[in-house]
Design a protein around this motif. Structure first.
Motif, PDB file in Angstrom:
ATOM      1  N   VAL A  27       0.796  -1.278   0.094  1.00 31.46           N
ATOM      2  CA  VAL A  27       0.324  -0.504   0.463  1.00 31.46           C
ATOM      3  C   VAL A  27       1.430   1.146   0.059  1.00 31.46           C
ATOM      4  O   VAL A  27       1.508   1.663   1.195  1.00 31.46           O
ATOM      5  CB  VAL A  27      -1.301  -0.025   0.570  1.00 31.46           C
ATOM      6  CG1 VAL A  27      -2.005   1.232   1.416  1.00 31.46           C
ATOM      7  CG2 VAL A  27      -1.453  -1.085   1.010  1.00 31.46           C
ATOM      8  N   LYS A  74       0.275   4.563  -0.609  1.00 31.17           N
ATOM      9  CA  LYS A  74      -0.242   6.036  -0.733  1.00 31.17           C
ATOM     10  C   LYS A  74       0.359   6.239   0.215  1.00 31.17           C
ATOM     11  O   LYS A  74       1.016   5.895   1.037  1.00 31.17           O
ATOM     12  CB  LYS A  74      -1.686   5.637  -0.286  1.00 31.17           C
ATOM     13  CG  LYS A  74      -1.500   4.847   1.393  1.00 31.17           C
ATOM     14  CD  LYS A  74      -3.368   4.867   1.795  1.00 31.17           C
ATOM     15  CE  LYS A  74      -3.206   4.120   3.259  1.00 31.17           C
ATOM     16  NZ  LYS A  74      -4.420   3.912   3.407  1.00 31.17           N
ATOM     17  N   ASN A 119      -5.526   4.721  -2.436  1.00 32.69           N
ATOM     18  CA  ASN A 119      -6.766   4.607  -1.319  1.00 32.69           C
ATOM     19  C   ASN A 119      -7.411   6.291  -2.431  1.00 32.69           C
ATOM     20  O   ASN A 119      -8.292   6.283  -2.330  1.00 32.69           O
ATOM     21  CB  ASN A 119      -6.877   4.852  -0.635  1.00 32.69           C
ATOM     22  CG  ASN A 119      -5.989   5.841   0.029  1.00 32.69           C
ATOM     23  OD1 ASN A 119      -5.205   6.883  -0.507  1.00 32.69           O
ATOM     24  ND2 ASN A 119      -6.388   6.629   1.353  1.00 32.69           N
ATOM     25  N   ILE A 168      -7.852   0.426  -3.642  1.00 28.88           N
ATOM     26  CA  ILE A 168      -8.524   0.169  -2.273  1.00 28.88           C
ATOM     27  C   ILE A 168      -9.612   1.354  -1.598  1.00 28.88           C
ATOM     28  O   ILE A 168      -9.586   0.795  -0.200  1.00 28.88           O
ATOM     29  CB  ILE A 168      -6.888  -0.388  -1.190  1.00 28.88           C
ATOM     30  CG1 ILE A 168      -6.637   0.516  -0.636  1.00 28.88           C
ATOM     31  CG2 ILE A 168      -6.836  -1.654  -1.715  1.00 28.88           C
ATOM     32  CD1 ILE A 168      -5.480   0.528  -0.022  1.00 28.88           C
ATOM     33  N   MET A 220     -13.647  -7.803  -0.075  1.00 31.76           N
ATOM     34  CA  MET A 220     -12.950  -7.549   0.976  1.00 31.76           C
ATOM     35  C   MET A 220     -13.410  -6.699   2.684  1.00 31.76           C
ATOM     36  O   MET A 220     -14.518  -5.983   2.646  1.00 31.76           O
ATOM     37  CB  MET A 220     -11.924  -5.912   0.176  1.00 31.76           C
ATOM     38  CG  MET A 220     -11.186  -5.386   0.728  1.00 31.76           C
ATOM     39  SD  MET A 220     -12.333  -3.462   2.336  1.00 31.76           S
ATOM     40  CE  MET A 220     -10.899  -2.620   1.104  1.00 31.76           C
ATOM     41  N   ILE A 251     -12.117  -3.868   5.927  1.00 38.50           N
ATOM     42  CA  ILE A 251     -10.839  -3.223   7.141  1.00 38.50           C
ATOM     43  C   ILE A 251     -11.791  -3.846   7.844  1.00 38.50           C
ATOM     44  O   ILE A 251     -12.816  -2.367   8.303  1.00 38.50           O
ATOM     45  CB  ILE A 251     -10.715  -1.263   6.605  1.00 38.50           C
ATOM     46  CG1 ILE A 251     -11.130  -1.735   5.132  1.00 38.50           C
ATOM     47  CG2 ILE A 251     -10.183  -0.752   7.067  1.00 38.50           C
ATOM     48  CD1 ILE A 251     -11.085   0.144   4.664  1.00 38.50           C
ATOM     49  N   MET A 281      -4.222  -5.807   7.691  1.00 35.32           N
ATOM     50  CA  MET A 281      -3.381  -4.511   7.408  1.00 35.32           C
ATOM     51  C   MET A 281      -1.992  -5.292   8.170  1.00 35.32           C
ATOM     52  O   MET A 281      -1.873  -5.443   8.345  1.00 35.32           O
ATOM     53  CB  MET A 281      -3.970  -3.364   7.874  1.00 35.32           C
ATOM     54  CG  MET A 281      -5.304  -3.237   6.672  1.00 35.32           C
ATOM     55  SD  MET A 281      -6.183  -1.797   7.478  1.00 35.32           S
ATOM     56  CE  MET A 281      -5.970  -0.240   7.415  1.00 35.32           C
ATOM     57  N   THR A 282      -1.558  -3.575   8.102  1.00 40.80           N
ATOM     58  CA  THR A 282       0.010  -3.930   8.726  1.00 40.80           C
ATOM     59  C   THR A 282      -0.130  -4.629  10.070  1.00 40.80           C
ATOM     60  O   THR A 282       0.573  -5.122  10.815  1.00 40.80           O
ATOM     61  CB  THR A 282       0.435  -2.708   9.131  1.00 40.80           C
ATOM     62  OG1 THR A 282       1.106  -2.413   7.264  1.00 40.80           O
ATOM     63  CG2 THR A 282       1.905  -3.019   9.804  1.00 40.80           C
ATOM     64  N   ARG A 286      -3.196  -6.205   2.433  1.00 41.88           N
ATOM     65  CA  ARG A 286      -2.975  -4.974   2.641  1.00 41.88           C
ATOM     66  C   ARG A 286      -1.776  -4.342   3.203  1.00 41.88           C
ATOM     67  O   ARG A 286      -2.298  -3.838   4.434  1.00 41.88           O
ATOM     68  CB  ARG A 286      -3.967  -3.887   1.791  1.00 41.88           C
ATOM     69  CG  ARG A 286      -5.305  -4.444   1.211  1.00 41.88           C
ATOM     70  CD  ARG A 286      -5.999  -3.983   1.432  1.00 41.88           C
ATOM     71  NE  ARG A 286      -7.311  -3.309   1.978  1.00 41.88           N
ATOM     72  CZ  ARG A 286      -7.935  -4.015   2.999  1.00 41.88           C
ATOM     73  NH1 ARG A 286      -8.680  -5.133   2.453  1.00 41.88           N
ATOM     74  NH2 ARG A 286      -8.379  -3.820   4.480  1.00 41.88           N
ATOM     75  N   VAL A 287      -0.674  -4.089   2.936  1.00 38.44           N
ATOM     76  CA  VAL A 287       0.466  -4.023   4.259  1.00 38.44           C
ATOM     77  C   VAL A 287       1.132  -2.806   3.469  1.00 38.44           C
ATOM     78  O   VAL A 287       1.528  -1.831   2.231  1.00 38.44           O
ATOM     79  CB  VAL A 287       1.114  -5.070   4.276  1.00 38.44           C
ATOM     80  CG1 VAL A 287       1.898  -4.404   5.247  1.00 38.44           C
ATOM     81  CG2 VAL A 287       0.624  -5.990   4.175  1.00 38.44           C
ATOM     82  N   GLY A 288       0.367  -1.540   4.307  1.00 38.75           N
ATOM     83  CA  GLY A 288       1.257  -0.212   4.121  1.00 38.75           C
ATOM     84  C   GLY A 288       2.938   0.167   4.569  1.00 38.75           C
ATOM     85  O   GLY A 288       3.799  -0.004   4.839  1.00 38.75           O
ATOM     86  N   THR A 289       2.177   0.149   6.407  1.00 37.53           N
ATOM     87  CA  THR A 289       3.342   1.354   7.085  1.00 37.53           C
ATOM     88  C   THR A 289       3.920  -0.093   7.053  1.00 37.53           C
ATOM     89  O   THR A 289       5.454   0.246   7.486  1.00 37.53           O
ATOM     90  CB  THR A 289       2.654   1.299   8.130  1.00 37.53           C
ATOM     91  OG1 THR A 289       1.490   2.329   8.770  1.00 37.53           O
ATOM     92  CG2 THR A 289       3.163   1.778   9.289  1.00 37.53           C
ATOM     93  N   ARG A 307       3.205   7.148   7.294  1.00 36.35           N
ATOM     94  CA  ARG A 307       2.826   7.864   6.441  1.00 36.35           C
ATOM     95  C   ARG A 307       3.284   9.178   6.740  1.00 36.35           C
ATOM     96  O   ARG A 307       2.418   9.640   8.150  1.00 36.35           O
ATOM     97  CB  ARG A 307       0.980   7.969   5.799  1.00 36.35           C
ATOM     98  CG  ARG A 307       1.379   6.272   4.769  1.00 36.35           C
ATOM     99  CD  ARG A 307       0.014   6.240   4.573  1.00 36.35           C
ATOM    100  NE  ARG A 307      -0.533   5.390   5.550  1.00 36.35           N
ATOM    101  CZ  ARG A 307      -0.928   4.681   5.752  1.00 36.35           C
ATOM    102  NH1 ARG A 307       0.111   3.410   5.607  1.00 36.35           N
ATOM    103  NH2 ARG A 307      -1.707   3.736   6.752  1.00 36.35           N
TER     104      ARG A 307
HETATM  105  C1  LIG Z   1      -3.888   2.694   4.384  1.00 39.01           C
HETATM  106  C2  LIG Z   1      -4.349   1.191   3.813  1.00 39.01           C
HETATM  107  C3  LIG Z   1      -4.437  -0.314   3.969  1.00 39.01           C
HETATM  108  C4  LIG Z   1      -2.602  -0.154   4.718  1.00 39.01           C
HETATM  109  O1  LIG Z   1      -2.543   0.171   5.987  1.00 39.01           O
HETATM  110  P1  LIG Z   1      -0.997  -0.268   6.893  1.00 39.01           P
HETATM  111  O2  LIG Z   1      -1.631  -0.177   8.631  1.00 39.01           O
HETATM  112  O3  LIG Z   1      -0.424   1.143   6.608  1.00 39.01           O
HETATM  113  O4  LIG Z   1      -0.497  -1.211   6.531  1.00 39.01           O
HETATM  114  C5  LIG Z   1      -4.980  -1.080   3.871  1.00 39.01           C
HETATM  115  N1  LIG Z   1      -5.865  -0.517   3.265  1.00 39.01           N
HETATM  116  C6  LIG Z   1      -6.847   0.082   2.349  1.00 39.01           C
HETATM  117  C7  LIG Z   1      -8.284   0.080   2.753  1.00 39.01           C
HETATM  118  C8  LIG Z   1      -6.300   1.586   3.391  1.00 39.01           C
HETATM  119  O5  LIG Z   1      -7.103   2.720   3.329  1.00 39.01           O
END
Ligand SMILES: *Cc1c(COP(=O)(O)O)cnc(C)c1O
Length: 230
Positions: A32, A34, A55, A76, A158, A160, A201-202, A217-220, A226
């Motif tokens: 992820v 963003k 996103n 996402i 999906m 969250i 997620m993370t 879906r892994v961002g951090t 961020r």
């Molecule tokens: C930002 C986001 C993520 C990733 O989040 P992290 O906690 O940084 O891994 C995953 N899914 C969606 C829909 C997001 O908006």
């Protein structure tokens, strides 16, 4: 730093798969990206990462144009109907379809561009007021509409999950999502294949994998924190 983070995430995915008796190749990691610069994405591409999640429509389109190699872009975040036209031919998968109205607009714009659009239905499994996504009791209503669309394929679900300190607190929600996916699959609805379960997620992707996630879906965890002020 990116390489270390990535290796760590991949190792955790392997561990979670092992614990659950699943194959790591059955879980797709979406990085992820963003708010993160293109240079980070270009670096991750050299490590073999081909799936990126954004996103915002504008940011996805900008990065889509700028990146040096073909990669898969996942939308996402919440999608407004007036932005569908910019994204239908760029998003590899839209994870955030949460109304019949939005599905209708995707069908319309995809037909115009003569493309087929893969989507997931976003479910608000914890019924949080602050989150987008449909209530699971309404899902068959959407599927019943989409089954007749020629330019949309529903590939799965999906969610969250809530932001929690202990990822174990989300296990029950992930389990419910998996059950819902199986229930829908068993009905063999036209245009609906239910092969993808995008959750984790993370903070909680390992638990999500143990409960059947096929996309995390892994961002951090990959890119670090961020900064939304830049
Ligand atoms: C930002 C986001 C993520 C990733 O989040 P992290 O906690 O940084 O891994 C995953 N899914 C969606 C829909 C997001 O908006």
């Amino acid at each position: 730093m990116l390489k270390e983070n990535l290796d760590n995430v991949l190792e955790n995915i392997n561990k979670a798969c092992e614990k659950a008796g699943r194959k790591p190749e059955d879980v797709t990691l979406i990085a992820v990206s963003k708010t993160k610069p293109l240079s980070d994405i270009e670096e991750l591409i050299t490590y073999g990462i081909k799936e990126y999640g954004e996103n915002k429509v504008q940011e996805l389109c900008d990065k889509y144009e700028a990146v040096s190699t073909k990669v898969n872009w996942h939308l996402i975040g919440h999608l407004q109907t007036n932005k569908v036209k910019y994204i239908v031919d760029k998003a590899y998968l839209i994870h955030s379809v949460d109304s019949i109205h939005l599905a209708q607009e995707i069908e319309k714009q995809a037909a115009k561009k003569d493309v087929a659009c893969d989507i997931l239905i976003q479910v608000n499994i914890a019924h949080e007021e602050t989150k987008f996504g449909i209530d699971e009791t309404n899902i068959y209503e959407i599927l019943d509409t989409v089954k007749d669309f020629e330019h949309i394929r529903v590939r799965g679900l999906m969610t969250i999950a809530p932001f929690v300190d202990n990822p174990e607190d989300n296990r029950g929600y992930f389990r419910k999502m998996h059950q819902l996916l199986l229930d829908i699959k068993s009905k063999n609805i036209d245009n609906v294949d239910m092969s993808i379960l995008s959750m984790g997620m993370t903070n909680d992707y390992m638990v999500a994998i143990e409960e059947g996630a096929t996309m995390v879906r892994v961002g951090t965890g990959i890119f670090g924190e961020r900064n939304y002020n830049i």
